[in-house]
Write a protein that holds these residues in place. Structure first.
Motif, PDB file in Angstrom:
ATOM      1  N   LEU A 295       0.843  -1.196   0.000  1.00 15.27           N
ATOM      2  CA  LEU A 295       0.000   0.000   0.000  1.00 15.27           C
ATOM      3  C   LEU A 295       0.878   1.246   0.000  1.00 15.27           C
ATOM      4  O   LEU A 295       0.590   2.225  -0.686  1.00 15.27           O
TER       5      LEU A 295
ATOM      6  N   LYS B 277       1.988   2.284  -3.328  1.00 13.07           N
ATOM      7  CA  LYS B 277       0.922   2.928  -4.104  1.00 13.07           C
ATOM      8  C   LYS B 277       0.775   4.411  -3.771  1.00 13.07           C
ATOM      9  O   LYS B 277       0.418   5.211  -4.610  1.00 13.07           O
ATOM     10  N   ILE B 278       0.987   4.766  -2.495  1.00 14.73           N
ATOM     11  CA  ILE B 278       0.803   6.170  -2.120  1.00 14.73           C
ATOM     12  C   ILE B 278       2.147   6.890  -1.954  1.00 14.73           C
ATOM     13  O   ILE B 278       2.211   7.995  -1.429  1.00 14.73           O
TER      14      ILE B 278
ATOM     15  N   ASP C 131       1.813   5.512  10.394  1.00  9.89           N
ATOM     16  CA  ASP C 131       0.410   5.678   9.990  1.00  9.89           C
ATOM     17  C   ASP C 131      -0.043   4.507   9.111  1.00  9.89           C
ATOM     18  O   ASP C 131      -1.149   3.984   9.264  1.00  9.89           O
TER      19      ASP C 131
ATOM     20  N   THR D 261      -0.483   1.442  11.199  1.00  9.54           N
ATOM     21  CA  THR D 261      -1.694   1.576  12.029  1.00  9.54           C
ATOM     22  C   THR D 261      -2.938   1.310  11.194  1.00  9.54           C
ATOM     23  O   THR D 261      -3.876   0.657  11.652  1.00  9.54           O
ATOM     24  N   MET D 262      -2.928   1.788   9.948  1.00 13.14           N
ATOM     25  CA  MET D 262      -4.070   1.555   9.063  1.00 13.14           C
ATOM     26  C   MET D 262      -4.186   0.087   8.683  1.00 13.14           C
ATOM     27  O   MET D 262      -5.251  -0.520   8.834  1.00 13.14           O
TER      28      MET D 262
ATOM     29  N   GLY E 274      -3.373  -2.399  12.318  1.00 12.56           N
ATOM     30  CA  GLY E 274      -4.289  -2.033  13.408  1.00 12.56           C
ATOM     31  C   GLY E 274      -5.729  -1.957  12.930  1.00 12.56           C
ATOM     32  O   GLY E 274      -6.660  -2.187  13.692  1.00 12.56           O
ATOM     33  N   GLY E 275      -5.920  -1.637  11.636  1.00 15.06           N
ATOM     34  CA  GLY E 275      -7.267  -1.517  11.086  1.00 15.06           C
ATOM     35  C   GLY E 275      -7.669  -2.719  10.256  1.00 15.06           C
ATOM     36  O   GLY E 275      -8.301  -3.647  10.736  1.00 15.06           O
ATOM     37  N   LEU E 276      -7.245  -2.721   8.997  1.00 14.11           N
ATOM     38  CA  LEU E 276      -7.736  -3.705   8.024  1.00 14.11           C
ATOM     39  C   LEU E 276      -7.525  -5.160   8.468  1.00 14.11           C
ATOM     40  O   LEU E 276      -8.482  -5.929   8.597  1.00 14.11           O
TER      41      LEU E 276
ATOM     42  N   LYS F 262      -5.619   9.021  -3.582  1.00 14.81           N
ATOM     43  CA  LYS F 262      -4.192   8.750  -3.805  1.00 14.81           C
ATOM     44  C   LYS F 262      -3.964   7.364  -4.394  1.00 14.81           C
ATOM     45  O   LYS F 262      -3.015   7.150  -5.138  1.00 14.81           O
ATOM     46  N   ILE F 263      -4.795   6.393  -3.982  1.00 20.19           N
ATOM     47  CA  ILE F 263      -4.570   5.035  -4.485  1.00 20.19           C
ATOM     48  C   ILE F 263      -5.584   4.655  -5.561  1.00 20.19           C
ATOM     49  O   ILE F 263      -5.706   3.504  -5.944  1.00 20.19           O
TER      50      ILE F 263
ATOM     51  N   THR G 260     -12.128   0.698   6.730  1.00 18.09           N
ATOM     52  CA  THR G 260     -11.608  -0.143   7.815  1.00 18.09           C
ATOM     53  C   THR G 260     -10.201   0.295   8.200  1.00 18.09           C
ATOM     54  O   THR G 260      -9.851   0.348   9.385  1.00 18.09           O
ATOM     55  N   MET G 261      -9.399   0.651   7.198  1.00 17.19           N
ATOM     56  CA  MET G 261      -8.033   1.108   7.461  1.00 17.19           C
ATOM     57  C   MET G 261      -8.029   2.452   8.174  1.00 17.19           C
ATOM     58  O   MET G 261      -7.400   2.622   9.219  1.00 17.19           O
TER      59      MET G 261
ATOM     60  N   GLY H  18     -11.273   2.444  11.262  1.00 16.75           N
ATOM     61  CA  GLY H  18     -11.080   1.326  12.201  1.00 16.75           C
ATOM     62  C   GLY H  18      -9.650   1.263  12.699  1.00 16.75           C
ATOM     63  O   GLY H  18      -9.389   0.791  13.813  1.00 16.75           O
ATOM     64  N   GLY H  19      -8.697   1.708  11.882  1.00 17.53           N
ATOM     65  CA  GLY H  19      -7.286   1.653  12.251  1.00 17.53           C
ATOM     66  C   GLY H  19      -6.752   2.994  12.698  1.00 17.53           C
ATOM     67  O   GLY H  19      -6.723   3.316  13.884  1.00 17.53           O
ATOM     68  N   LEU H  20      -6.379   3.833  11.730  1.00 13.73           N
ATOM     69  CA  LEU H  20      -5.644   5.062  12.025  1.00 13.73           C
ATOM     70  C   LEU H  20      -6.375   5.984  13.002  1.00 13.73           C
ATOM     71  O   LEU H  20      -5.849   6.307  14.078  1.00 13.73           O
TER      72      LEU H  20
ATOM     73  N   LYS I  27      -7.253   4.274  16.595  1.00 16.82           N
ATOM     74  CA  LYS I  27      -6.101   4.027  17.482  1.00 16.82           C
ATOM     75  C   LYS I  27      -5.433   5.333  17.905  1.00 16.82           C
ATOM     76  O   LYS I  27      -4.910   5.429  19.014  1.00 16.82           O
TER      77      LYS I  27
END
Lengths: 259, 259
Positions: free
Chosen positions: A48, A51-52, A71, A74-75, A78-80, B51-52, B74-75, B78-80, B83
Protein backbone atom coordinates in the motif's frame (compact mmCIF):
# COMPACT_ATOMS: atom_id res chain seq x y z
CA UNK A 1 -3.43 -26.21 39.38
CA UNK A 2 -3.60 -22.98 37.39
CA UNK A 3 -5.88 -22.67 34.38
CA UNK A 4 -4.20 -22.85 31.00
CA UNK A 5 -3.99 -20.12 28.37
CA UNK A 6 -2.61 -20.43 24.82
CA UNK A 7 -0.82 -17.51 23.18
CA UNK A 8 -0.44 -17.92 19.42
CA UNK A 9 1.61 -15.68 17.15
CA UNK A 10 1.13 -15.77 13.37
CA UNK A 11 3.54 -14.18 10.96
CA UNK A 12 3.18 -12.14 7.82
CA UNK A 13 3.46 -15.12 5.46
CA UNK A 14 0.30 -16.67 6.93
CA UNK A 15 -1.61 -13.36 6.92
CA UNK A 16 -0.81 -12.55 3.29
CA UNK A 17 -2.24 -15.81 1.96
CA UNK A 18 -6.05 -15.77 2.26
CA UNK A 19 -6.32 -19.56 2.11
CA UNK A 20 -3.58 -20.10 4.71
CA UNK A 21 -5.09 -17.45 6.97
CA UNK A 22 -8.51 -19.05 6.74
CA UNK A 23 -7.02 -22.49 7.58
CA UNK A 24 -5.15 -20.97 10.49
CA UNK A 25 -8.20 -19.18 11.91
CA UNK A 26 -10.25 -22.40 11.84
CA UNK A 27 -7.47 -24.23 13.73
CA UNK A 28 -7.06 -21.33 16.17
CA UNK A 29 -10.80 -21.13 16.87
CA UNK A 30 -10.77 -24.81 17.84
CA UNK A 31 -8.12 -24.44 20.56
CA UNK A 32 -9.74 -25.38 23.86
CA UNK A 33 -9.81 -22.89 26.71
CA UNK A 34 -8.74 -19.24 26.89
CA UNK A 35 -6.53 -18.10 24.03
CA UNK A 36 -4.81 -14.99 22.69
CA UNK A 37 -3.74 -14.21 19.13
CA UNK A 38 -0.88 -11.90 18.10
CA UNK A 39 -0.50 -11.13 14.41
CA UNK A 40 2.52 -9.70 12.66
CA UNK A 41 2.83 -7.58 9.60
CA UNK A 42 4.13 -8.74 6.27
CA UNK A 43 4.16 -7.10 2.89
CA UNK A 44 0.64 -5.61 2.86
CA UNK A 45 1.67 -2.26 4.34
CA UNK A 46 4.71 -2.07 2.08
CA UNK A 47 2.51 -2.69 -0.97
CA UNK A 48 0.00 0.00 0.00
CA UNK A 49 2.90 2.31 0.86
CA UNK A 50 4.29 1.98 -2.64
CA UNK A 51 0.92 2.93 -4.10
CA UNK A 52 0.80 6.17 -2.12
CA UNK A 53 4.50 6.91 -2.45
CA UNK A 54 5.70 5.90 1.01
CA UNK A 55 8.78 3.71 0.76
CA UNK A 56 10.23 1.81 3.70
CA UNK A 57 13.45 3.38 4.88
CA UNK A 58 16.28 1.03 5.76
CA UNK A 59 19.49 1.87 7.65
CA UNK A 60 22.12 -0.89 7.77
CA UNK A 61 19.41 -3.31 6.65
CA UNK A 62 17.12 -2.40 9.57
CA UNK A 63 13.71 -0.92 8.94
CA UNK A 64 13.08 2.63 10.21
CA UNK A 65 9.55 3.54 11.33
CA UNK A 66 9.06 7.16 10.32
CA UNK A 67 5.82 9.08 10.84
CA UNK A 68 4.31 8.00 7.51
CA UNK A 69 5.26 4.35 7.96
CA UNK A 70 3.68 4.32 11.42
CA UNK A 71 0.41 5.68 9.99
CA UNK A 72 0.55 3.02 7.29
CA UNK A 73 1.12 0.23 9.84
CA UNK A 74 -1.69 1.58 12.03
CA UNK A 75 -4.07 1.56 9.06
CA UNK A 76 -3.15 -1.80 7.57
CA UNK A 77 -2.44 -3.93 10.66
CA UNK A 78 -4.29 -2.03 13.41
CA UNK A 79 -7.27 -1.52 11.09
CA UNK A 80 -7.74 -3.71 8.02
CA UNK A 81 -5.97 -6.94 9.03
CA UNK A 82 -7.00 -6.83 12.70
CA UNK A 83 -10.70 -6.18 12.05
CA UNK A 84 -10.87 -8.71 9.21
CA UNK A 85 -9.40 -11.38 11.51
CA UNK A 86 -11.87 -10.42 14.26
CA UNK A 87 -14.85 -10.62 11.87
CA UNK A 88 -13.65 -14.00 10.54
CA UNK A 89 -13.20 -15.40 14.08
CA UNK A 90 -16.66 -14.12 15.07
CA UNK A 91 -18.09 -16.15 12.17
CA UNK A 92 -16.31 -19.20 13.67
CA UNK A 93 -18.01 -18.52 17.03
CA UNK A 94 -14.76 -17.34 18.60
CA UNK A 95 -15.63 -14.13 20.48
CA UNK A 96 -12.62 -12.14 19.29
CA UNK A 97 -11.77 -8.58 20.33
CA UNK A 98 -9.16 -6.71 18.29
CA UNK A 99 -6.60 -4.68 20.20
CA UNK A 100 -3.45 -2.62 19.97
CA UNK A 101 -1.28 -2.19 23.03
CA UNK A 102 -2.85 1.25 23.54
CA UNK A 103 -6.34 -0.22 24.01
CA UNK A 104 -7.19 -0.54 27.72
CA UNK A 105 -3.53 0.47 28.24
CA UNK A 106 -2.50 -3.17 27.91
CA UNK A 107 1.03 -2.80 26.50
CA UNK A 108 3.19 0.19 27.31
CA UNK A 109 6.49 0.76 25.59
CA UNK A 110 9.21 3.39 25.23
CA UNK A 111 10.47 4.75 21.93
CA UNK A 112 13.70 2.89 21.29
CA UNK A 113 16.58 5.10 22.48
CA UNK A 114 18.78 6.49 19.71
CA UNK A 115 22.31 5.08 19.85
CA UNK A 116 23.96 4.47 16.48
CA UNK A 117 20.66 4.32 14.64
CA UNK A 118 17.36 6.20 15.14
CA UNK A 119 14.72 3.54 14.55
CA UNK A 120 11.97 6.16 14.65
CA UNK A 121 8.65 5.15 16.20
CA UNK A 122 9.81 1.69 17.28
CA UNK A 123 8.71 0.60 20.74
CA UNK A 124 10.50 -1.46 23.39
CA UNK A 125 7.95 -2.97 25.76
CA UNK A 126 8.05 -1.88 29.41
CA UNK A 127 4.81 -3.32 30.88
CA UNK A 128 2.05 -5.75 29.96
CA UNK A 129 -1.18 -5.44 31.98
CA UNK A 130 -2.00 -9.11 32.65
CA UNK A 131 -5.04 -8.20 34.76
CA UNK A 132 -6.68 -6.34 31.86
CA UNK A 133 -6.11 -9.34 29.54
CA UNK A 134 -7.40 -11.65 32.30
CA UNK A 135 -10.58 -9.54 32.61
CA UNK A 136 -11.17 -10.07 28.89
CA UNK A 137 -10.56 -13.82 29.09
CA UNK A 138 -12.98 -14.02 32.04
CA UNK A 139 -15.62 -12.43 29.76
CA UNK A 140 -14.90 -15.22 27.26
CA UNK A 141 -13.37 -12.71 24.84
CA UNK A 142 -10.37 -13.74 22.74
CA UNK A 143 -7.89 -10.86 22.46
CA UNK A 144 -6.40 -10.39 18.98
CA UNK A 145 -3.35 -8.11 19.11
CA UNK A 146 -1.73 -6.25 16.25
CA UNK A 147 1.92 -5.27 16.63
CA UNK A 148 1.37 -1.76 17.99
CA UNK A 149 2.07 -0.45 21.49
CA UNK A 150 1.96 3.06 22.98
CA UNK A 151 4.00 5.20 25.36
CA UNK A 152 1.00 6.41 27.46
CA UNK A 153 1.84 9.94 26.29
CA UNK A 154 -0.19 9.78 23.09
CA UNK A 155 2.33 8.10 20.81
CA UNK A 156 1.66 4.76 19.09
CA UNK A 157 4.78 2.65 18.55
CA UNK A 158 5.61 -0.11 16.06
CA UNK A 159 6.71 -3.20 18.00
CA UNK A 160 8.00 -6.62 17.00
CA UNK A 161 5.11 -9.12 17.03
CA UNK A 162 7.31 -12.03 18.22
CA UNK A 163 8.33 -9.94 21.22
CA UNK A 164 4.73 -8.86 21.93
CA UNK A 165 3.72 -12.55 21.97
CA UNK A 166 6.51 -13.57 24.35
CA UNK A 167 5.97 -10.58 26.66
CA UNK A 168 2.22 -11.32 26.83
CA UNK A 169 3.00 -15.00 27.58
CA UNK A 170 5.45 -13.96 30.31
CA UNK A 171 2.94 -11.56 31.89
CA UNK A 172 0.11 -14.14 31.78
CA UNK A 173 2.36 -16.69 33.51
CA UNK A 174 1.70 -14.89 36.80
CA UNK A 175 -1.97 -15.99 36.52
CA UNK A 176 -2.05 -18.98 34.16
CA UNK A 177 -0.12 -22.00 32.97
CA UNK A 178 0.97 -20.60 29.59
CA UNK A 179 1.75 -22.18 26.22
CA UNK A 180 3.34 -19.95 23.58
CA UNK A 181 3.03 -21.03 19.93
CA UNK A 182 5.05 -19.39 17.16
CA UNK A 183 3.13 -20.31 14.04
CA UNK A 184 4.78 -19.68 10.66
CA UNK A 185 5.09 -21.24 7.21
CA UNK A 186 7.56 -24.00 8.19
CA UNK A 187 7.10 -27.17 10.23
CA UNK A 188 9.53 -25.95 12.90
CA UNK A 189 13.25 -25.37 13.35
CA UNK A 190 14.85 -27.21 10.40
CA UNK A 191 18.27 -28.90 10.35
CA UNK A 192 18.27 -28.50 6.58
CA UNK A 193 16.36 -25.45 5.31
CA UNK A 194 15.68 -27.22 2.00
CA UNK A 195 14.12 -30.27 3.71
CA UNK A 196 10.73 -29.63 5.35
CA UNK A 197 10.97 -32.96 7.17
CA UNK A 198 14.26 -32.17 8.97
CA UNK A 199 12.38 -30.71 11.93
CA UNK A 200 14.20 -30.53 15.27
CA UNK A 201 11.45 -32.01 17.43
CA UNK A 202 13.03 -31.13 20.77
CA UNK A 203 15.27 -28.17 21.33
CA UNK A 204 16.82 -27.25 24.70
CA UNK A 205 19.50 -24.82 25.83
CA UNK A 206 22.23 -27.37 25.15
CA UNK A 207 21.11 -28.49 21.68
CA UNK A 208 20.40 -24.85 20.80
CA UNK A 209 24.04 -23.97 21.54
CA UNK A 210 25.21 -26.85 19.38
CA UNK A 211 23.05 -25.70 16.47
CA UNK A 212 24.28 -22.13 16.94
CA UNK A 213 27.94 -23.24 16.95
CA UNK A 214 27.43 -25.27 13.78
CA UNK A 215 25.70 -22.22 12.20
CA UNK A 216 22.59 -24.30 11.43
CA UNK A 217 20.42 -21.67 13.13
CA UNK A 218 20.83 -18.19 11.74
CA UNK A 219 19.06 -15.19 10.23
CA UNK A 220 15.40 -14.71 11.11
CA UNK A 221 15.25 -17.76 13.36
CA UNK A 222 17.77 -16.32 15.84
CA UNK A 223 15.68 -13.50 17.39
CA UNK A 224 12.63 -15.84 17.40
CA UNK A 225 14.52 -18.44 19.43
CA UNK A 226 15.92 -15.75 21.75
CA UNK A 227 12.28 -14.79 22.45
CA UNK A 228 11.44 -18.46 23.10
CA UNK A 229 14.22 -19.03 25.64
CA UNK A 230 13.57 -15.65 27.27
CA UNK A 231 9.92 -16.70 27.75
CA UNK A 232 10.90 -20.08 29.25
CA UNK A 233 13.37 -18.40 31.64
CA UNK A 234 10.51 -16.13 32.78
CA UNK A 235 8.05 -18.92 33.73
CA UNK A 236 6.24 -19.59 30.45
CA UNK A 237 5.45 -23.34 30.68
CA UNK A 238 5.68 -24.48 27.05
CA UNK A 239 7.00 -22.93 23.84
CA UNK A 240 6.47 -24.45 20.37
CA UNK A 241 7.41 -23.45 16.81
CA UNK A 242 5.69 -24.90 13.75
CA UNK A 243 3.10 -24.43 11.05
CA UNK A 244 -0.71 -24.27 11.31
CA UNK A 245 -1.08 -28.03 11.89
CA UNK A 246 0.84 -27.70 15.19
CA UNK A 247 -2.40 -26.33 16.72
CA UNK A 248 -4.18 -29.65 16.14
CA UNK A 249 -4.04 -31.99 19.12
CA UNK A 250 -2.85 -35.07 17.19
CA UNK A 251 0.00 -33.30 15.38
CA UNK A 252 3.54 -34.31 16.42
CA UNK A 253 5.76 -32.68 13.79
CA UNK A 254 6.86 -29.32 15.25
CA UNK A 255 9.65 -27.97 17.43
CA UNK A 256 9.09 -28.11 21.17
CA UNK A 257 11.47 -25.93 23.17
CA UNK A 258 12.58 -26.47 26.77
CA UNK A 259 15.31 -25.02 28.93
CA UNK B 1 -31.62 5.31 40.88
CA UNK B 2 -29.71 3.90 37.92
CA UNK B 3 -26.13 4.92 37.28
CA UNK B 4 -25.54 7.42 34.48
CA UNK B 5 -23.65 6.85 31.25
CA UNK B 6 -22.78 9.45 28.59
CA UNK B 7 -22.67 8.49 24.91
CA UNK B 8 -20.90 11.09 22.76
CA UNK B 9 -20.77 11.10 18.97
CA UNK B 10 -18.26 13.27 17.12
CA UNK B 11 -18.47 13.92 13.43
CA UNK B 12 -15.95 14.10 10.62
CA UNK B 13 -15.46 17.86 10.83
CA UNK B 14 -14.12 17.56 14.38
CA UNK B 15 -11.90 14.56 13.54
CA UNK B 16 -10.30 16.22 10.50
CA UNK B 17 -9.09 19.25 12.44
CA UNK B 18 -6.23 18.24 14.77
CA UNK B 19 -6.72 21.24 17.05
CA UNK B 20 -10.50 20.73 17.31
CA UNK B 21 -10.02 17.00 17.94
CA UNK B 22 -7.51 17.66 20.68
CA UNK B 23 -9.88 20.19 22.32
CA UNK B 24 -12.72 17.70 22.06
CA UNK B 25 -10.73 14.82 23.56
CA UNK B 26 -9.74 16.95 26.57
CA UNK B 27 -13.40 17.87 27.16
CA UNK B 28 -14.52 14.26 26.64
CA UNK B 29 -11.90 12.90 29.06
CA UNK B 30 -13.23 15.24 31.75
CA UNK B 31 -16.82 13.92 31.61
CA UNK B 32 -17.62 12.40 34.99
CA UNK B 33 -18.66 8.76 35.22
CA UNK B 34 -18.86 6.01 32.59
CA UNK B 35 -18.74 7.25 29.00
CA UNK B 36 -18.69 5.97 25.44
CA UNK B 37 -17.34 7.65 22.31
CA UNK B 38 -18.54 7.06 18.73
CA UNK B 39 -16.58 8.69 15.94
CA UNK B 40 -17.68 9.22 12.37
CA UNK B 41 -15.74 9.39 9.19
CA UNK B 42 -15.14 12.50 7.16
CA UNK B 43 -12.88 13.22 4.25
CA UNK B 44 -9.75 11.34 5.39
CA UNK B 45 -10.70 8.06 3.69
CA UNK B 46 -11.77 9.87 0.53
CA UNK B 47 -8.42 11.67 0.40
CA UNK B 48 -6.43 8.47 0.82
CA UNK B 49 -8.71 6.75 -1.69
CA UNK B 50 -7.91 9.37 -4.31
CA UNK B 51 -4.19 8.75 -3.81
CA UNK B 52 -4.57 5.04 -4.48
CA UNK B 53 -7.16 5.44 -7.22
CA UNK B 54 -10.30 4.47 -5.30
CA UNK B 55 -13.07 6.97 -5.90
CA UNK B 56 -16.29 7.06 -3.92
CA UNK B 57 -19.21 5.81 -5.97
CA UNK B 58 -22.45 7.75 -5.71
CA UNK B 59 -25.88 6.66 -6.94
CA UNK B 60 -28.62 9.32 -6.76
CA UNK B 61 -26.34 11.29 -4.44
CA UNK B 62 -26.00 8.38 -1.98
CA UNK B 63 -22.62 6.86 -1.27
CA UNK B 64 -22.09 3.21 -2.25
CA UNK B 65 -19.72 1.10 -0.13
CA UNK B 66 -18.01 -1.25 -2.56
CA UNK B 67 -15.31 -3.73 -1.51
CA UNK B 68 -12.44 -1.27 -1.95
CA UNK B 69 -14.25 1.53 -0.11
CA UNK B 70 -14.95 -0.80 2.80
CA UNK B 71 -11.25 -1.72 3.05
CA UNK B 72 -10.39 1.97 2.95
CA UNK B 73 -12.88 2.79 5.73
CA UNK B 74 -11.61 -0.14 7.82
CA UNK B 75 -8.03 1.11 7.46
CA UNK B 76 -8.62 4.80 8.05
CA UNK B 77 -11.40 4.81 10.67
CA UNK B 78 -11.08 1.33 12.20
CA UNK B 79 -7.29 1.65 12.25
CA UNK B 80 -5.64 5.06 12.03
CA UNK B 81 -8.29 7.39 13.48
CA UNK B 82 -9.55 4.95 16.13
CA UNK B 83 -6.10 4.03 17.48
CA UNK B 84 -4.88 7.64 17.41
CA UNK B 85 -7.92 8.69 19.46
CA UNK B 86 -7.32 5.81 21.89
CA UNK B 87 -3.64 6.73 22.33
CA UNK B 88 -4.54 10.41 22.85
CA UNK B 89 -7.21 9.54 25.46
CA UNK B 90 -4.75 7.24 27.26
CA UNK B 91 -2.39 10.21 27.58
CA UNK B 92 -5.30 12.10 29.21
CA UNK B 93 -5.71 9.25 31.73
CA UNK B 94 -8.95 8.09 30.11
CA UNK B 95 -8.65 4.30 29.81
CA UNK B 96 -9.94 4.06 26.25
CA UNK B 97 -10.47 0.85 24.30
CA UNK B 98 -10.98 1.11 20.53
CA UNK B 99 -13.70 -1.03 19.00
CA UNK B 100 -15.62 -1.86 15.87
CA UNK B 101 -19.00 -3.54 16.14
CA UNK B 102 -17.31 -6.86 15.33
CA UNK B 103 -15.13 -6.71 18.44
CA UNK B 104 -16.63 -8.79 21.26
CA UNK B 105 -19.61 -9.13 18.88
CA UNK B 106 -21.01 -5.86 20.24
CA UNK B 107 -22.93 -4.58 17.20
CA UNK B 108 -24.49 -6.95 14.69
CA UNK B 109 -26.02 -5.70 11.47
CA UNK B 110 -27.40 -6.97 8.19
CA UNK B 111 -26.24 -5.85 4.77
CA UNK B 112 -28.84 -3.32 3.63
CA UNK B 113 -31.36 -5.14 1.42
CA UNK B 114 -31.22 -4.16 -2.25
CA UNK B 115 -34.41 -2.41 -3.38
CA UNK B 116 -33.91 0.39 -5.89
CA UNK B 117 -30.28 0.88 -4.98
CA UNK B 118 -27.55 -1.57 -3.93
CA UNK B 119 -25.68 0.32 -1.20
CA UNK B 120 -22.99 -2.37 -1.11
CA UNK B 121 -21.44 -3.18 2.25
CA UNK B 122 -23.71 -0.86 4.25
CA UNK B 123 -25.03 -2.27 7.50
CA UNK B 124 -28.39 -1.82 9.21
CA UNK B 125 -28.04 -2.56 12.94
CA UNK B 126 -29.98 -5.51 14.35
CA UNK B 127 -28.54 -5.94 17.88
CA UNK B 128 -26.32 -4.07 20.34
CA UNK B 129 -24.86 -6.18 23.17
CA UNK B 130 -25.36 -3.86 26.16
CA UNK B 131 -23.94 -6.45 28.58
CA UNK B 132 -20.61 -6.55 26.75
CA UNK B 133 -20.38 -2.74 26.84
CA UNK B 134 -21.41 -2.81 30.50
CA UNK B 135 -18.61 -5.32 31.26
CA UNK B 136 -16.14 -2.84 29.76
CA UNK B 137 -17.54 0.10 31.72
CA UNK B 138 -17.32 -1.97 34.94
CA UNK B 139 -13.60 -2.46 34.18
CA UNK B 140 -13.33 1.36 33.95
CA UNK B 141 -12.64 1.11 30.21
CA UNK B 142 -14.03 3.78 27.90
CA UNK B 143 -15.25 2.21 24.64
CA UNK B 144 -14.35 4.19 21.49
CA UNK B 145 -16.37 2.97 18.51
CA UNK B 146 -15.63 3.52 14.85
CA UNK B 147 -18.53 3.31 12.41
CA UNK B 148 -18.13 -0.36 11.47
CA UNK B 149 -20.41 -3.28 12.34
CA UNK B 150 -20.44 -6.93 11.21
CA UNK B 151 -22.96 -9.56 10.17
CA UNK B 152 -21.52 -12.38 12.40
CA UNK B 153 -20.78 -14.27 9.18
CA UNK B 154 -17.37 -12.71 8.57
CA UNK B 155 -18.43 -9.52 6.80
CA UNK B 156 -17.63 -6.06 8.13
CA UNK B 157 -20.24 -3.41 7.27
CA UNK B 158 -20.06 0.37 6.97
CA UNK B 159 -22.68 1.90 9.28
CA UNK B 160 -23.86 5.44 9.96
CA UNK B 161 -22.11 6.76 13.07
CA UNK B 162 -25.14 8.82 14.22
CA UNK B 163 -27.22 5.64 14.15
CA UNK B 164 -24.54 3.63 15.98
CA UNK B 165 -24.53 6.27 18.73
CA UNK B 166 -28.32 6.28 19.12
CA UNK B 167 -28.58 2.47 19.01
CA UNK B 168 -25.85 2.16 21.69
CA UNK B 169 -27.67 4.77 23.82
CA UNK B 170 -30.96 2.89 23.40
CA UNK B 171 -29.36 -0.45 24.35
CA UNK B 172 -27.59 1.03 27.39
CA UNK B 173 -30.91 2.51 28.60
CA UNK B 174 -31.88 -0.95 29.84
CA UNK B 175 -29.03 -0.71 32.39
CA UNK B 176 -28.24 2.98 32.83
CA UNK B 177 -29.73 6.46 32.79
CA UNK B 178 -28.38 7.57 29.41
CA UNK B 179 -27.41 10.93 27.94
CA UNK B 180 -26.70 11.07 24.21
CA UNK B 181 -24.60 13.97 22.90
CA UNK B 182 -24.28 14.72 19.19
CA UNK B 183 -21.19 16.87 19.01
CA UNK B 184 -20.44 18.70 15.76
CA UNK B 185 -19.04 21.99 14.49
CA UNK B 186 -22.12 24.11 15.26
CA UNK B 187 -23.59 25.31 18.57
CA UNK B 188 -26.79 23.30 18.00
CA UNK B 189 -29.88 23.40 15.81
CA UNK B 190 -29.87 26.89 14.28
CA UNK B 191 -32.91 28.98 13.30
CA UNK B 192 -30.67 30.85 10.89
CA UNK B 193 -27.79 28.81 9.46
CA UNK B 194 -25.73 32.00 8.97
CA UNK B 195 -26.11 33.05 12.62
CA UNK B 196 -24.22 30.87 15.13
CA UNK B 197 -26.15 32.47 17.99
CA UNK B 198 -29.61 31.50 16.68
CA UNK B 199 -29.51 28.21 18.62
CA UNK B 200 -32.81 26.52 19.40
CA UNK B 201 -32.15 25.83 23.09
CA UNK B 202 -35.13 23.53 23.61
CA UNK B 203 -36.62 21.35 20.93
CA UNK B 204 -39.57 19.01 21.45
CA UNK B 205 -41.86 17.01 19.17
CA UNK B 206 -44.17 20.00 18.72
CA UNK B 207 -41.54 22.66 18.00
CA UNK B 208 -39.71 20.16 15.77
CA UNK B 209 -42.85 19.81 13.61
CA UNK B 210 -43.15 23.58 13.38
CA UNK B 211 -39.53 23.91 12.24
CA UNK B 212 -40.04 21.10 9.73
CA UNK B 213 -43.17 22.75 8.32
CA UNK B 214 -41.40 26.08 7.95
CA UNK B 215 -38.46 24.25 6.25
CA UNK B 216 -36.01 25.66 8.77
CA UNK B 217 -34.70 22.13 9.46
CA UNK B 218 -33.52 20.31 6.38
CA UNK B 219 -30.61 18.47 4.76
CA UNK B 220 -28.10 16.80 7.07
CA UNK B 221 -29.90 17.84 10.24
CA UNK B 222 -33.01 15.79 9.40
CA UNK B 223 -31.63 12.24 9.86
CA UNK B 224 -29.71 13.41 12.96
CA UNK B 225 -32.92 14.67 14.57
CA UNK B 226 -34.78 11.52 13.54
CA UNK B 227 -32.09 9.58 15.45
CA UNK B 228 -32.56 11.90 18.45
CA UNK B 229 -36.33 11.44 18.67
CA UNK B 230 -36.04 7.71 18.01
CA UNK B 231 -33.62 7.47 20.98
CA UNK B 232 -35.96 9.45 23.26
CA UNK B 233 -38.93 7.27 22.26
CA UNK B 234 -36.85 4.22 23.23
CA UNK B 235 -36.02 5.34 26.79
CA UNK B 236 -32.85 7.39 26.32
CA UNK B 237 -33.13 10.03 29.08
CA UNK B 238 -31.48 13.08 27.53
CA UNK B 239 -30.37 14.02 24.01
CA UNK B 240 -28.31 17.13 23.19
CA UNK B 241 -26.81 18.61 20.03
CA UNK B 242 -24.01 21.17 20.07
CA UNK B 243 -20.30 21.82 19.71
CA UNK B 244 -17.40 20.75 21.95
CA UNK B 245 -18.22 23.29 24.68
CA UNK B 246 -21.56 21.50 25.30
CA UNK B 247 -19.57 18.86 27.23
CA UNK B 248 -18.52 21.43 29.84
CA UNK B 249 -20.81 21.55 32.86
CA UNK B 250 -21.31 25.34 32.87
CA UNK B 251 -22.17 25.61 29.16
CA UNK B 252 -25.78 26.55 28.35
CA UNK B 253 -25.72 27.28 24.60
CA UNK B 254 -26.72 24.02 22.87
CA UNK B 255 -29.90 22.28 21.75
CA UNK B 256 -31.59 20.09 24.32
CA UNK B 257 -34.18 17.72 22.84
CA UNK B 258 -37.21 16.28 24.60
CA UNK B 259 -40.34 14.46 23.44
Amino acid sequence: MAQKVSIVKIGGNVIENKEELSKFLIAFSKINGPKILVHGGGKLATELGEKIGITSKLVNGRRITDHQSLDLITMVYGGLVNKQIVAALQALNCNAIGLSGADANIIQAVKRPVKDIDYGFAGDITTVNANAIDAMLKNNWTPVFCALTHNKAGQLLNTNADTIASEIAIAMSSLYETTLYYCFEKKGVLLDITNEKSVVKKLNTETYKELLDSKIIADGMLPKLENCFNALHKKVTTVCIGDVSMLQENETLYTSITL
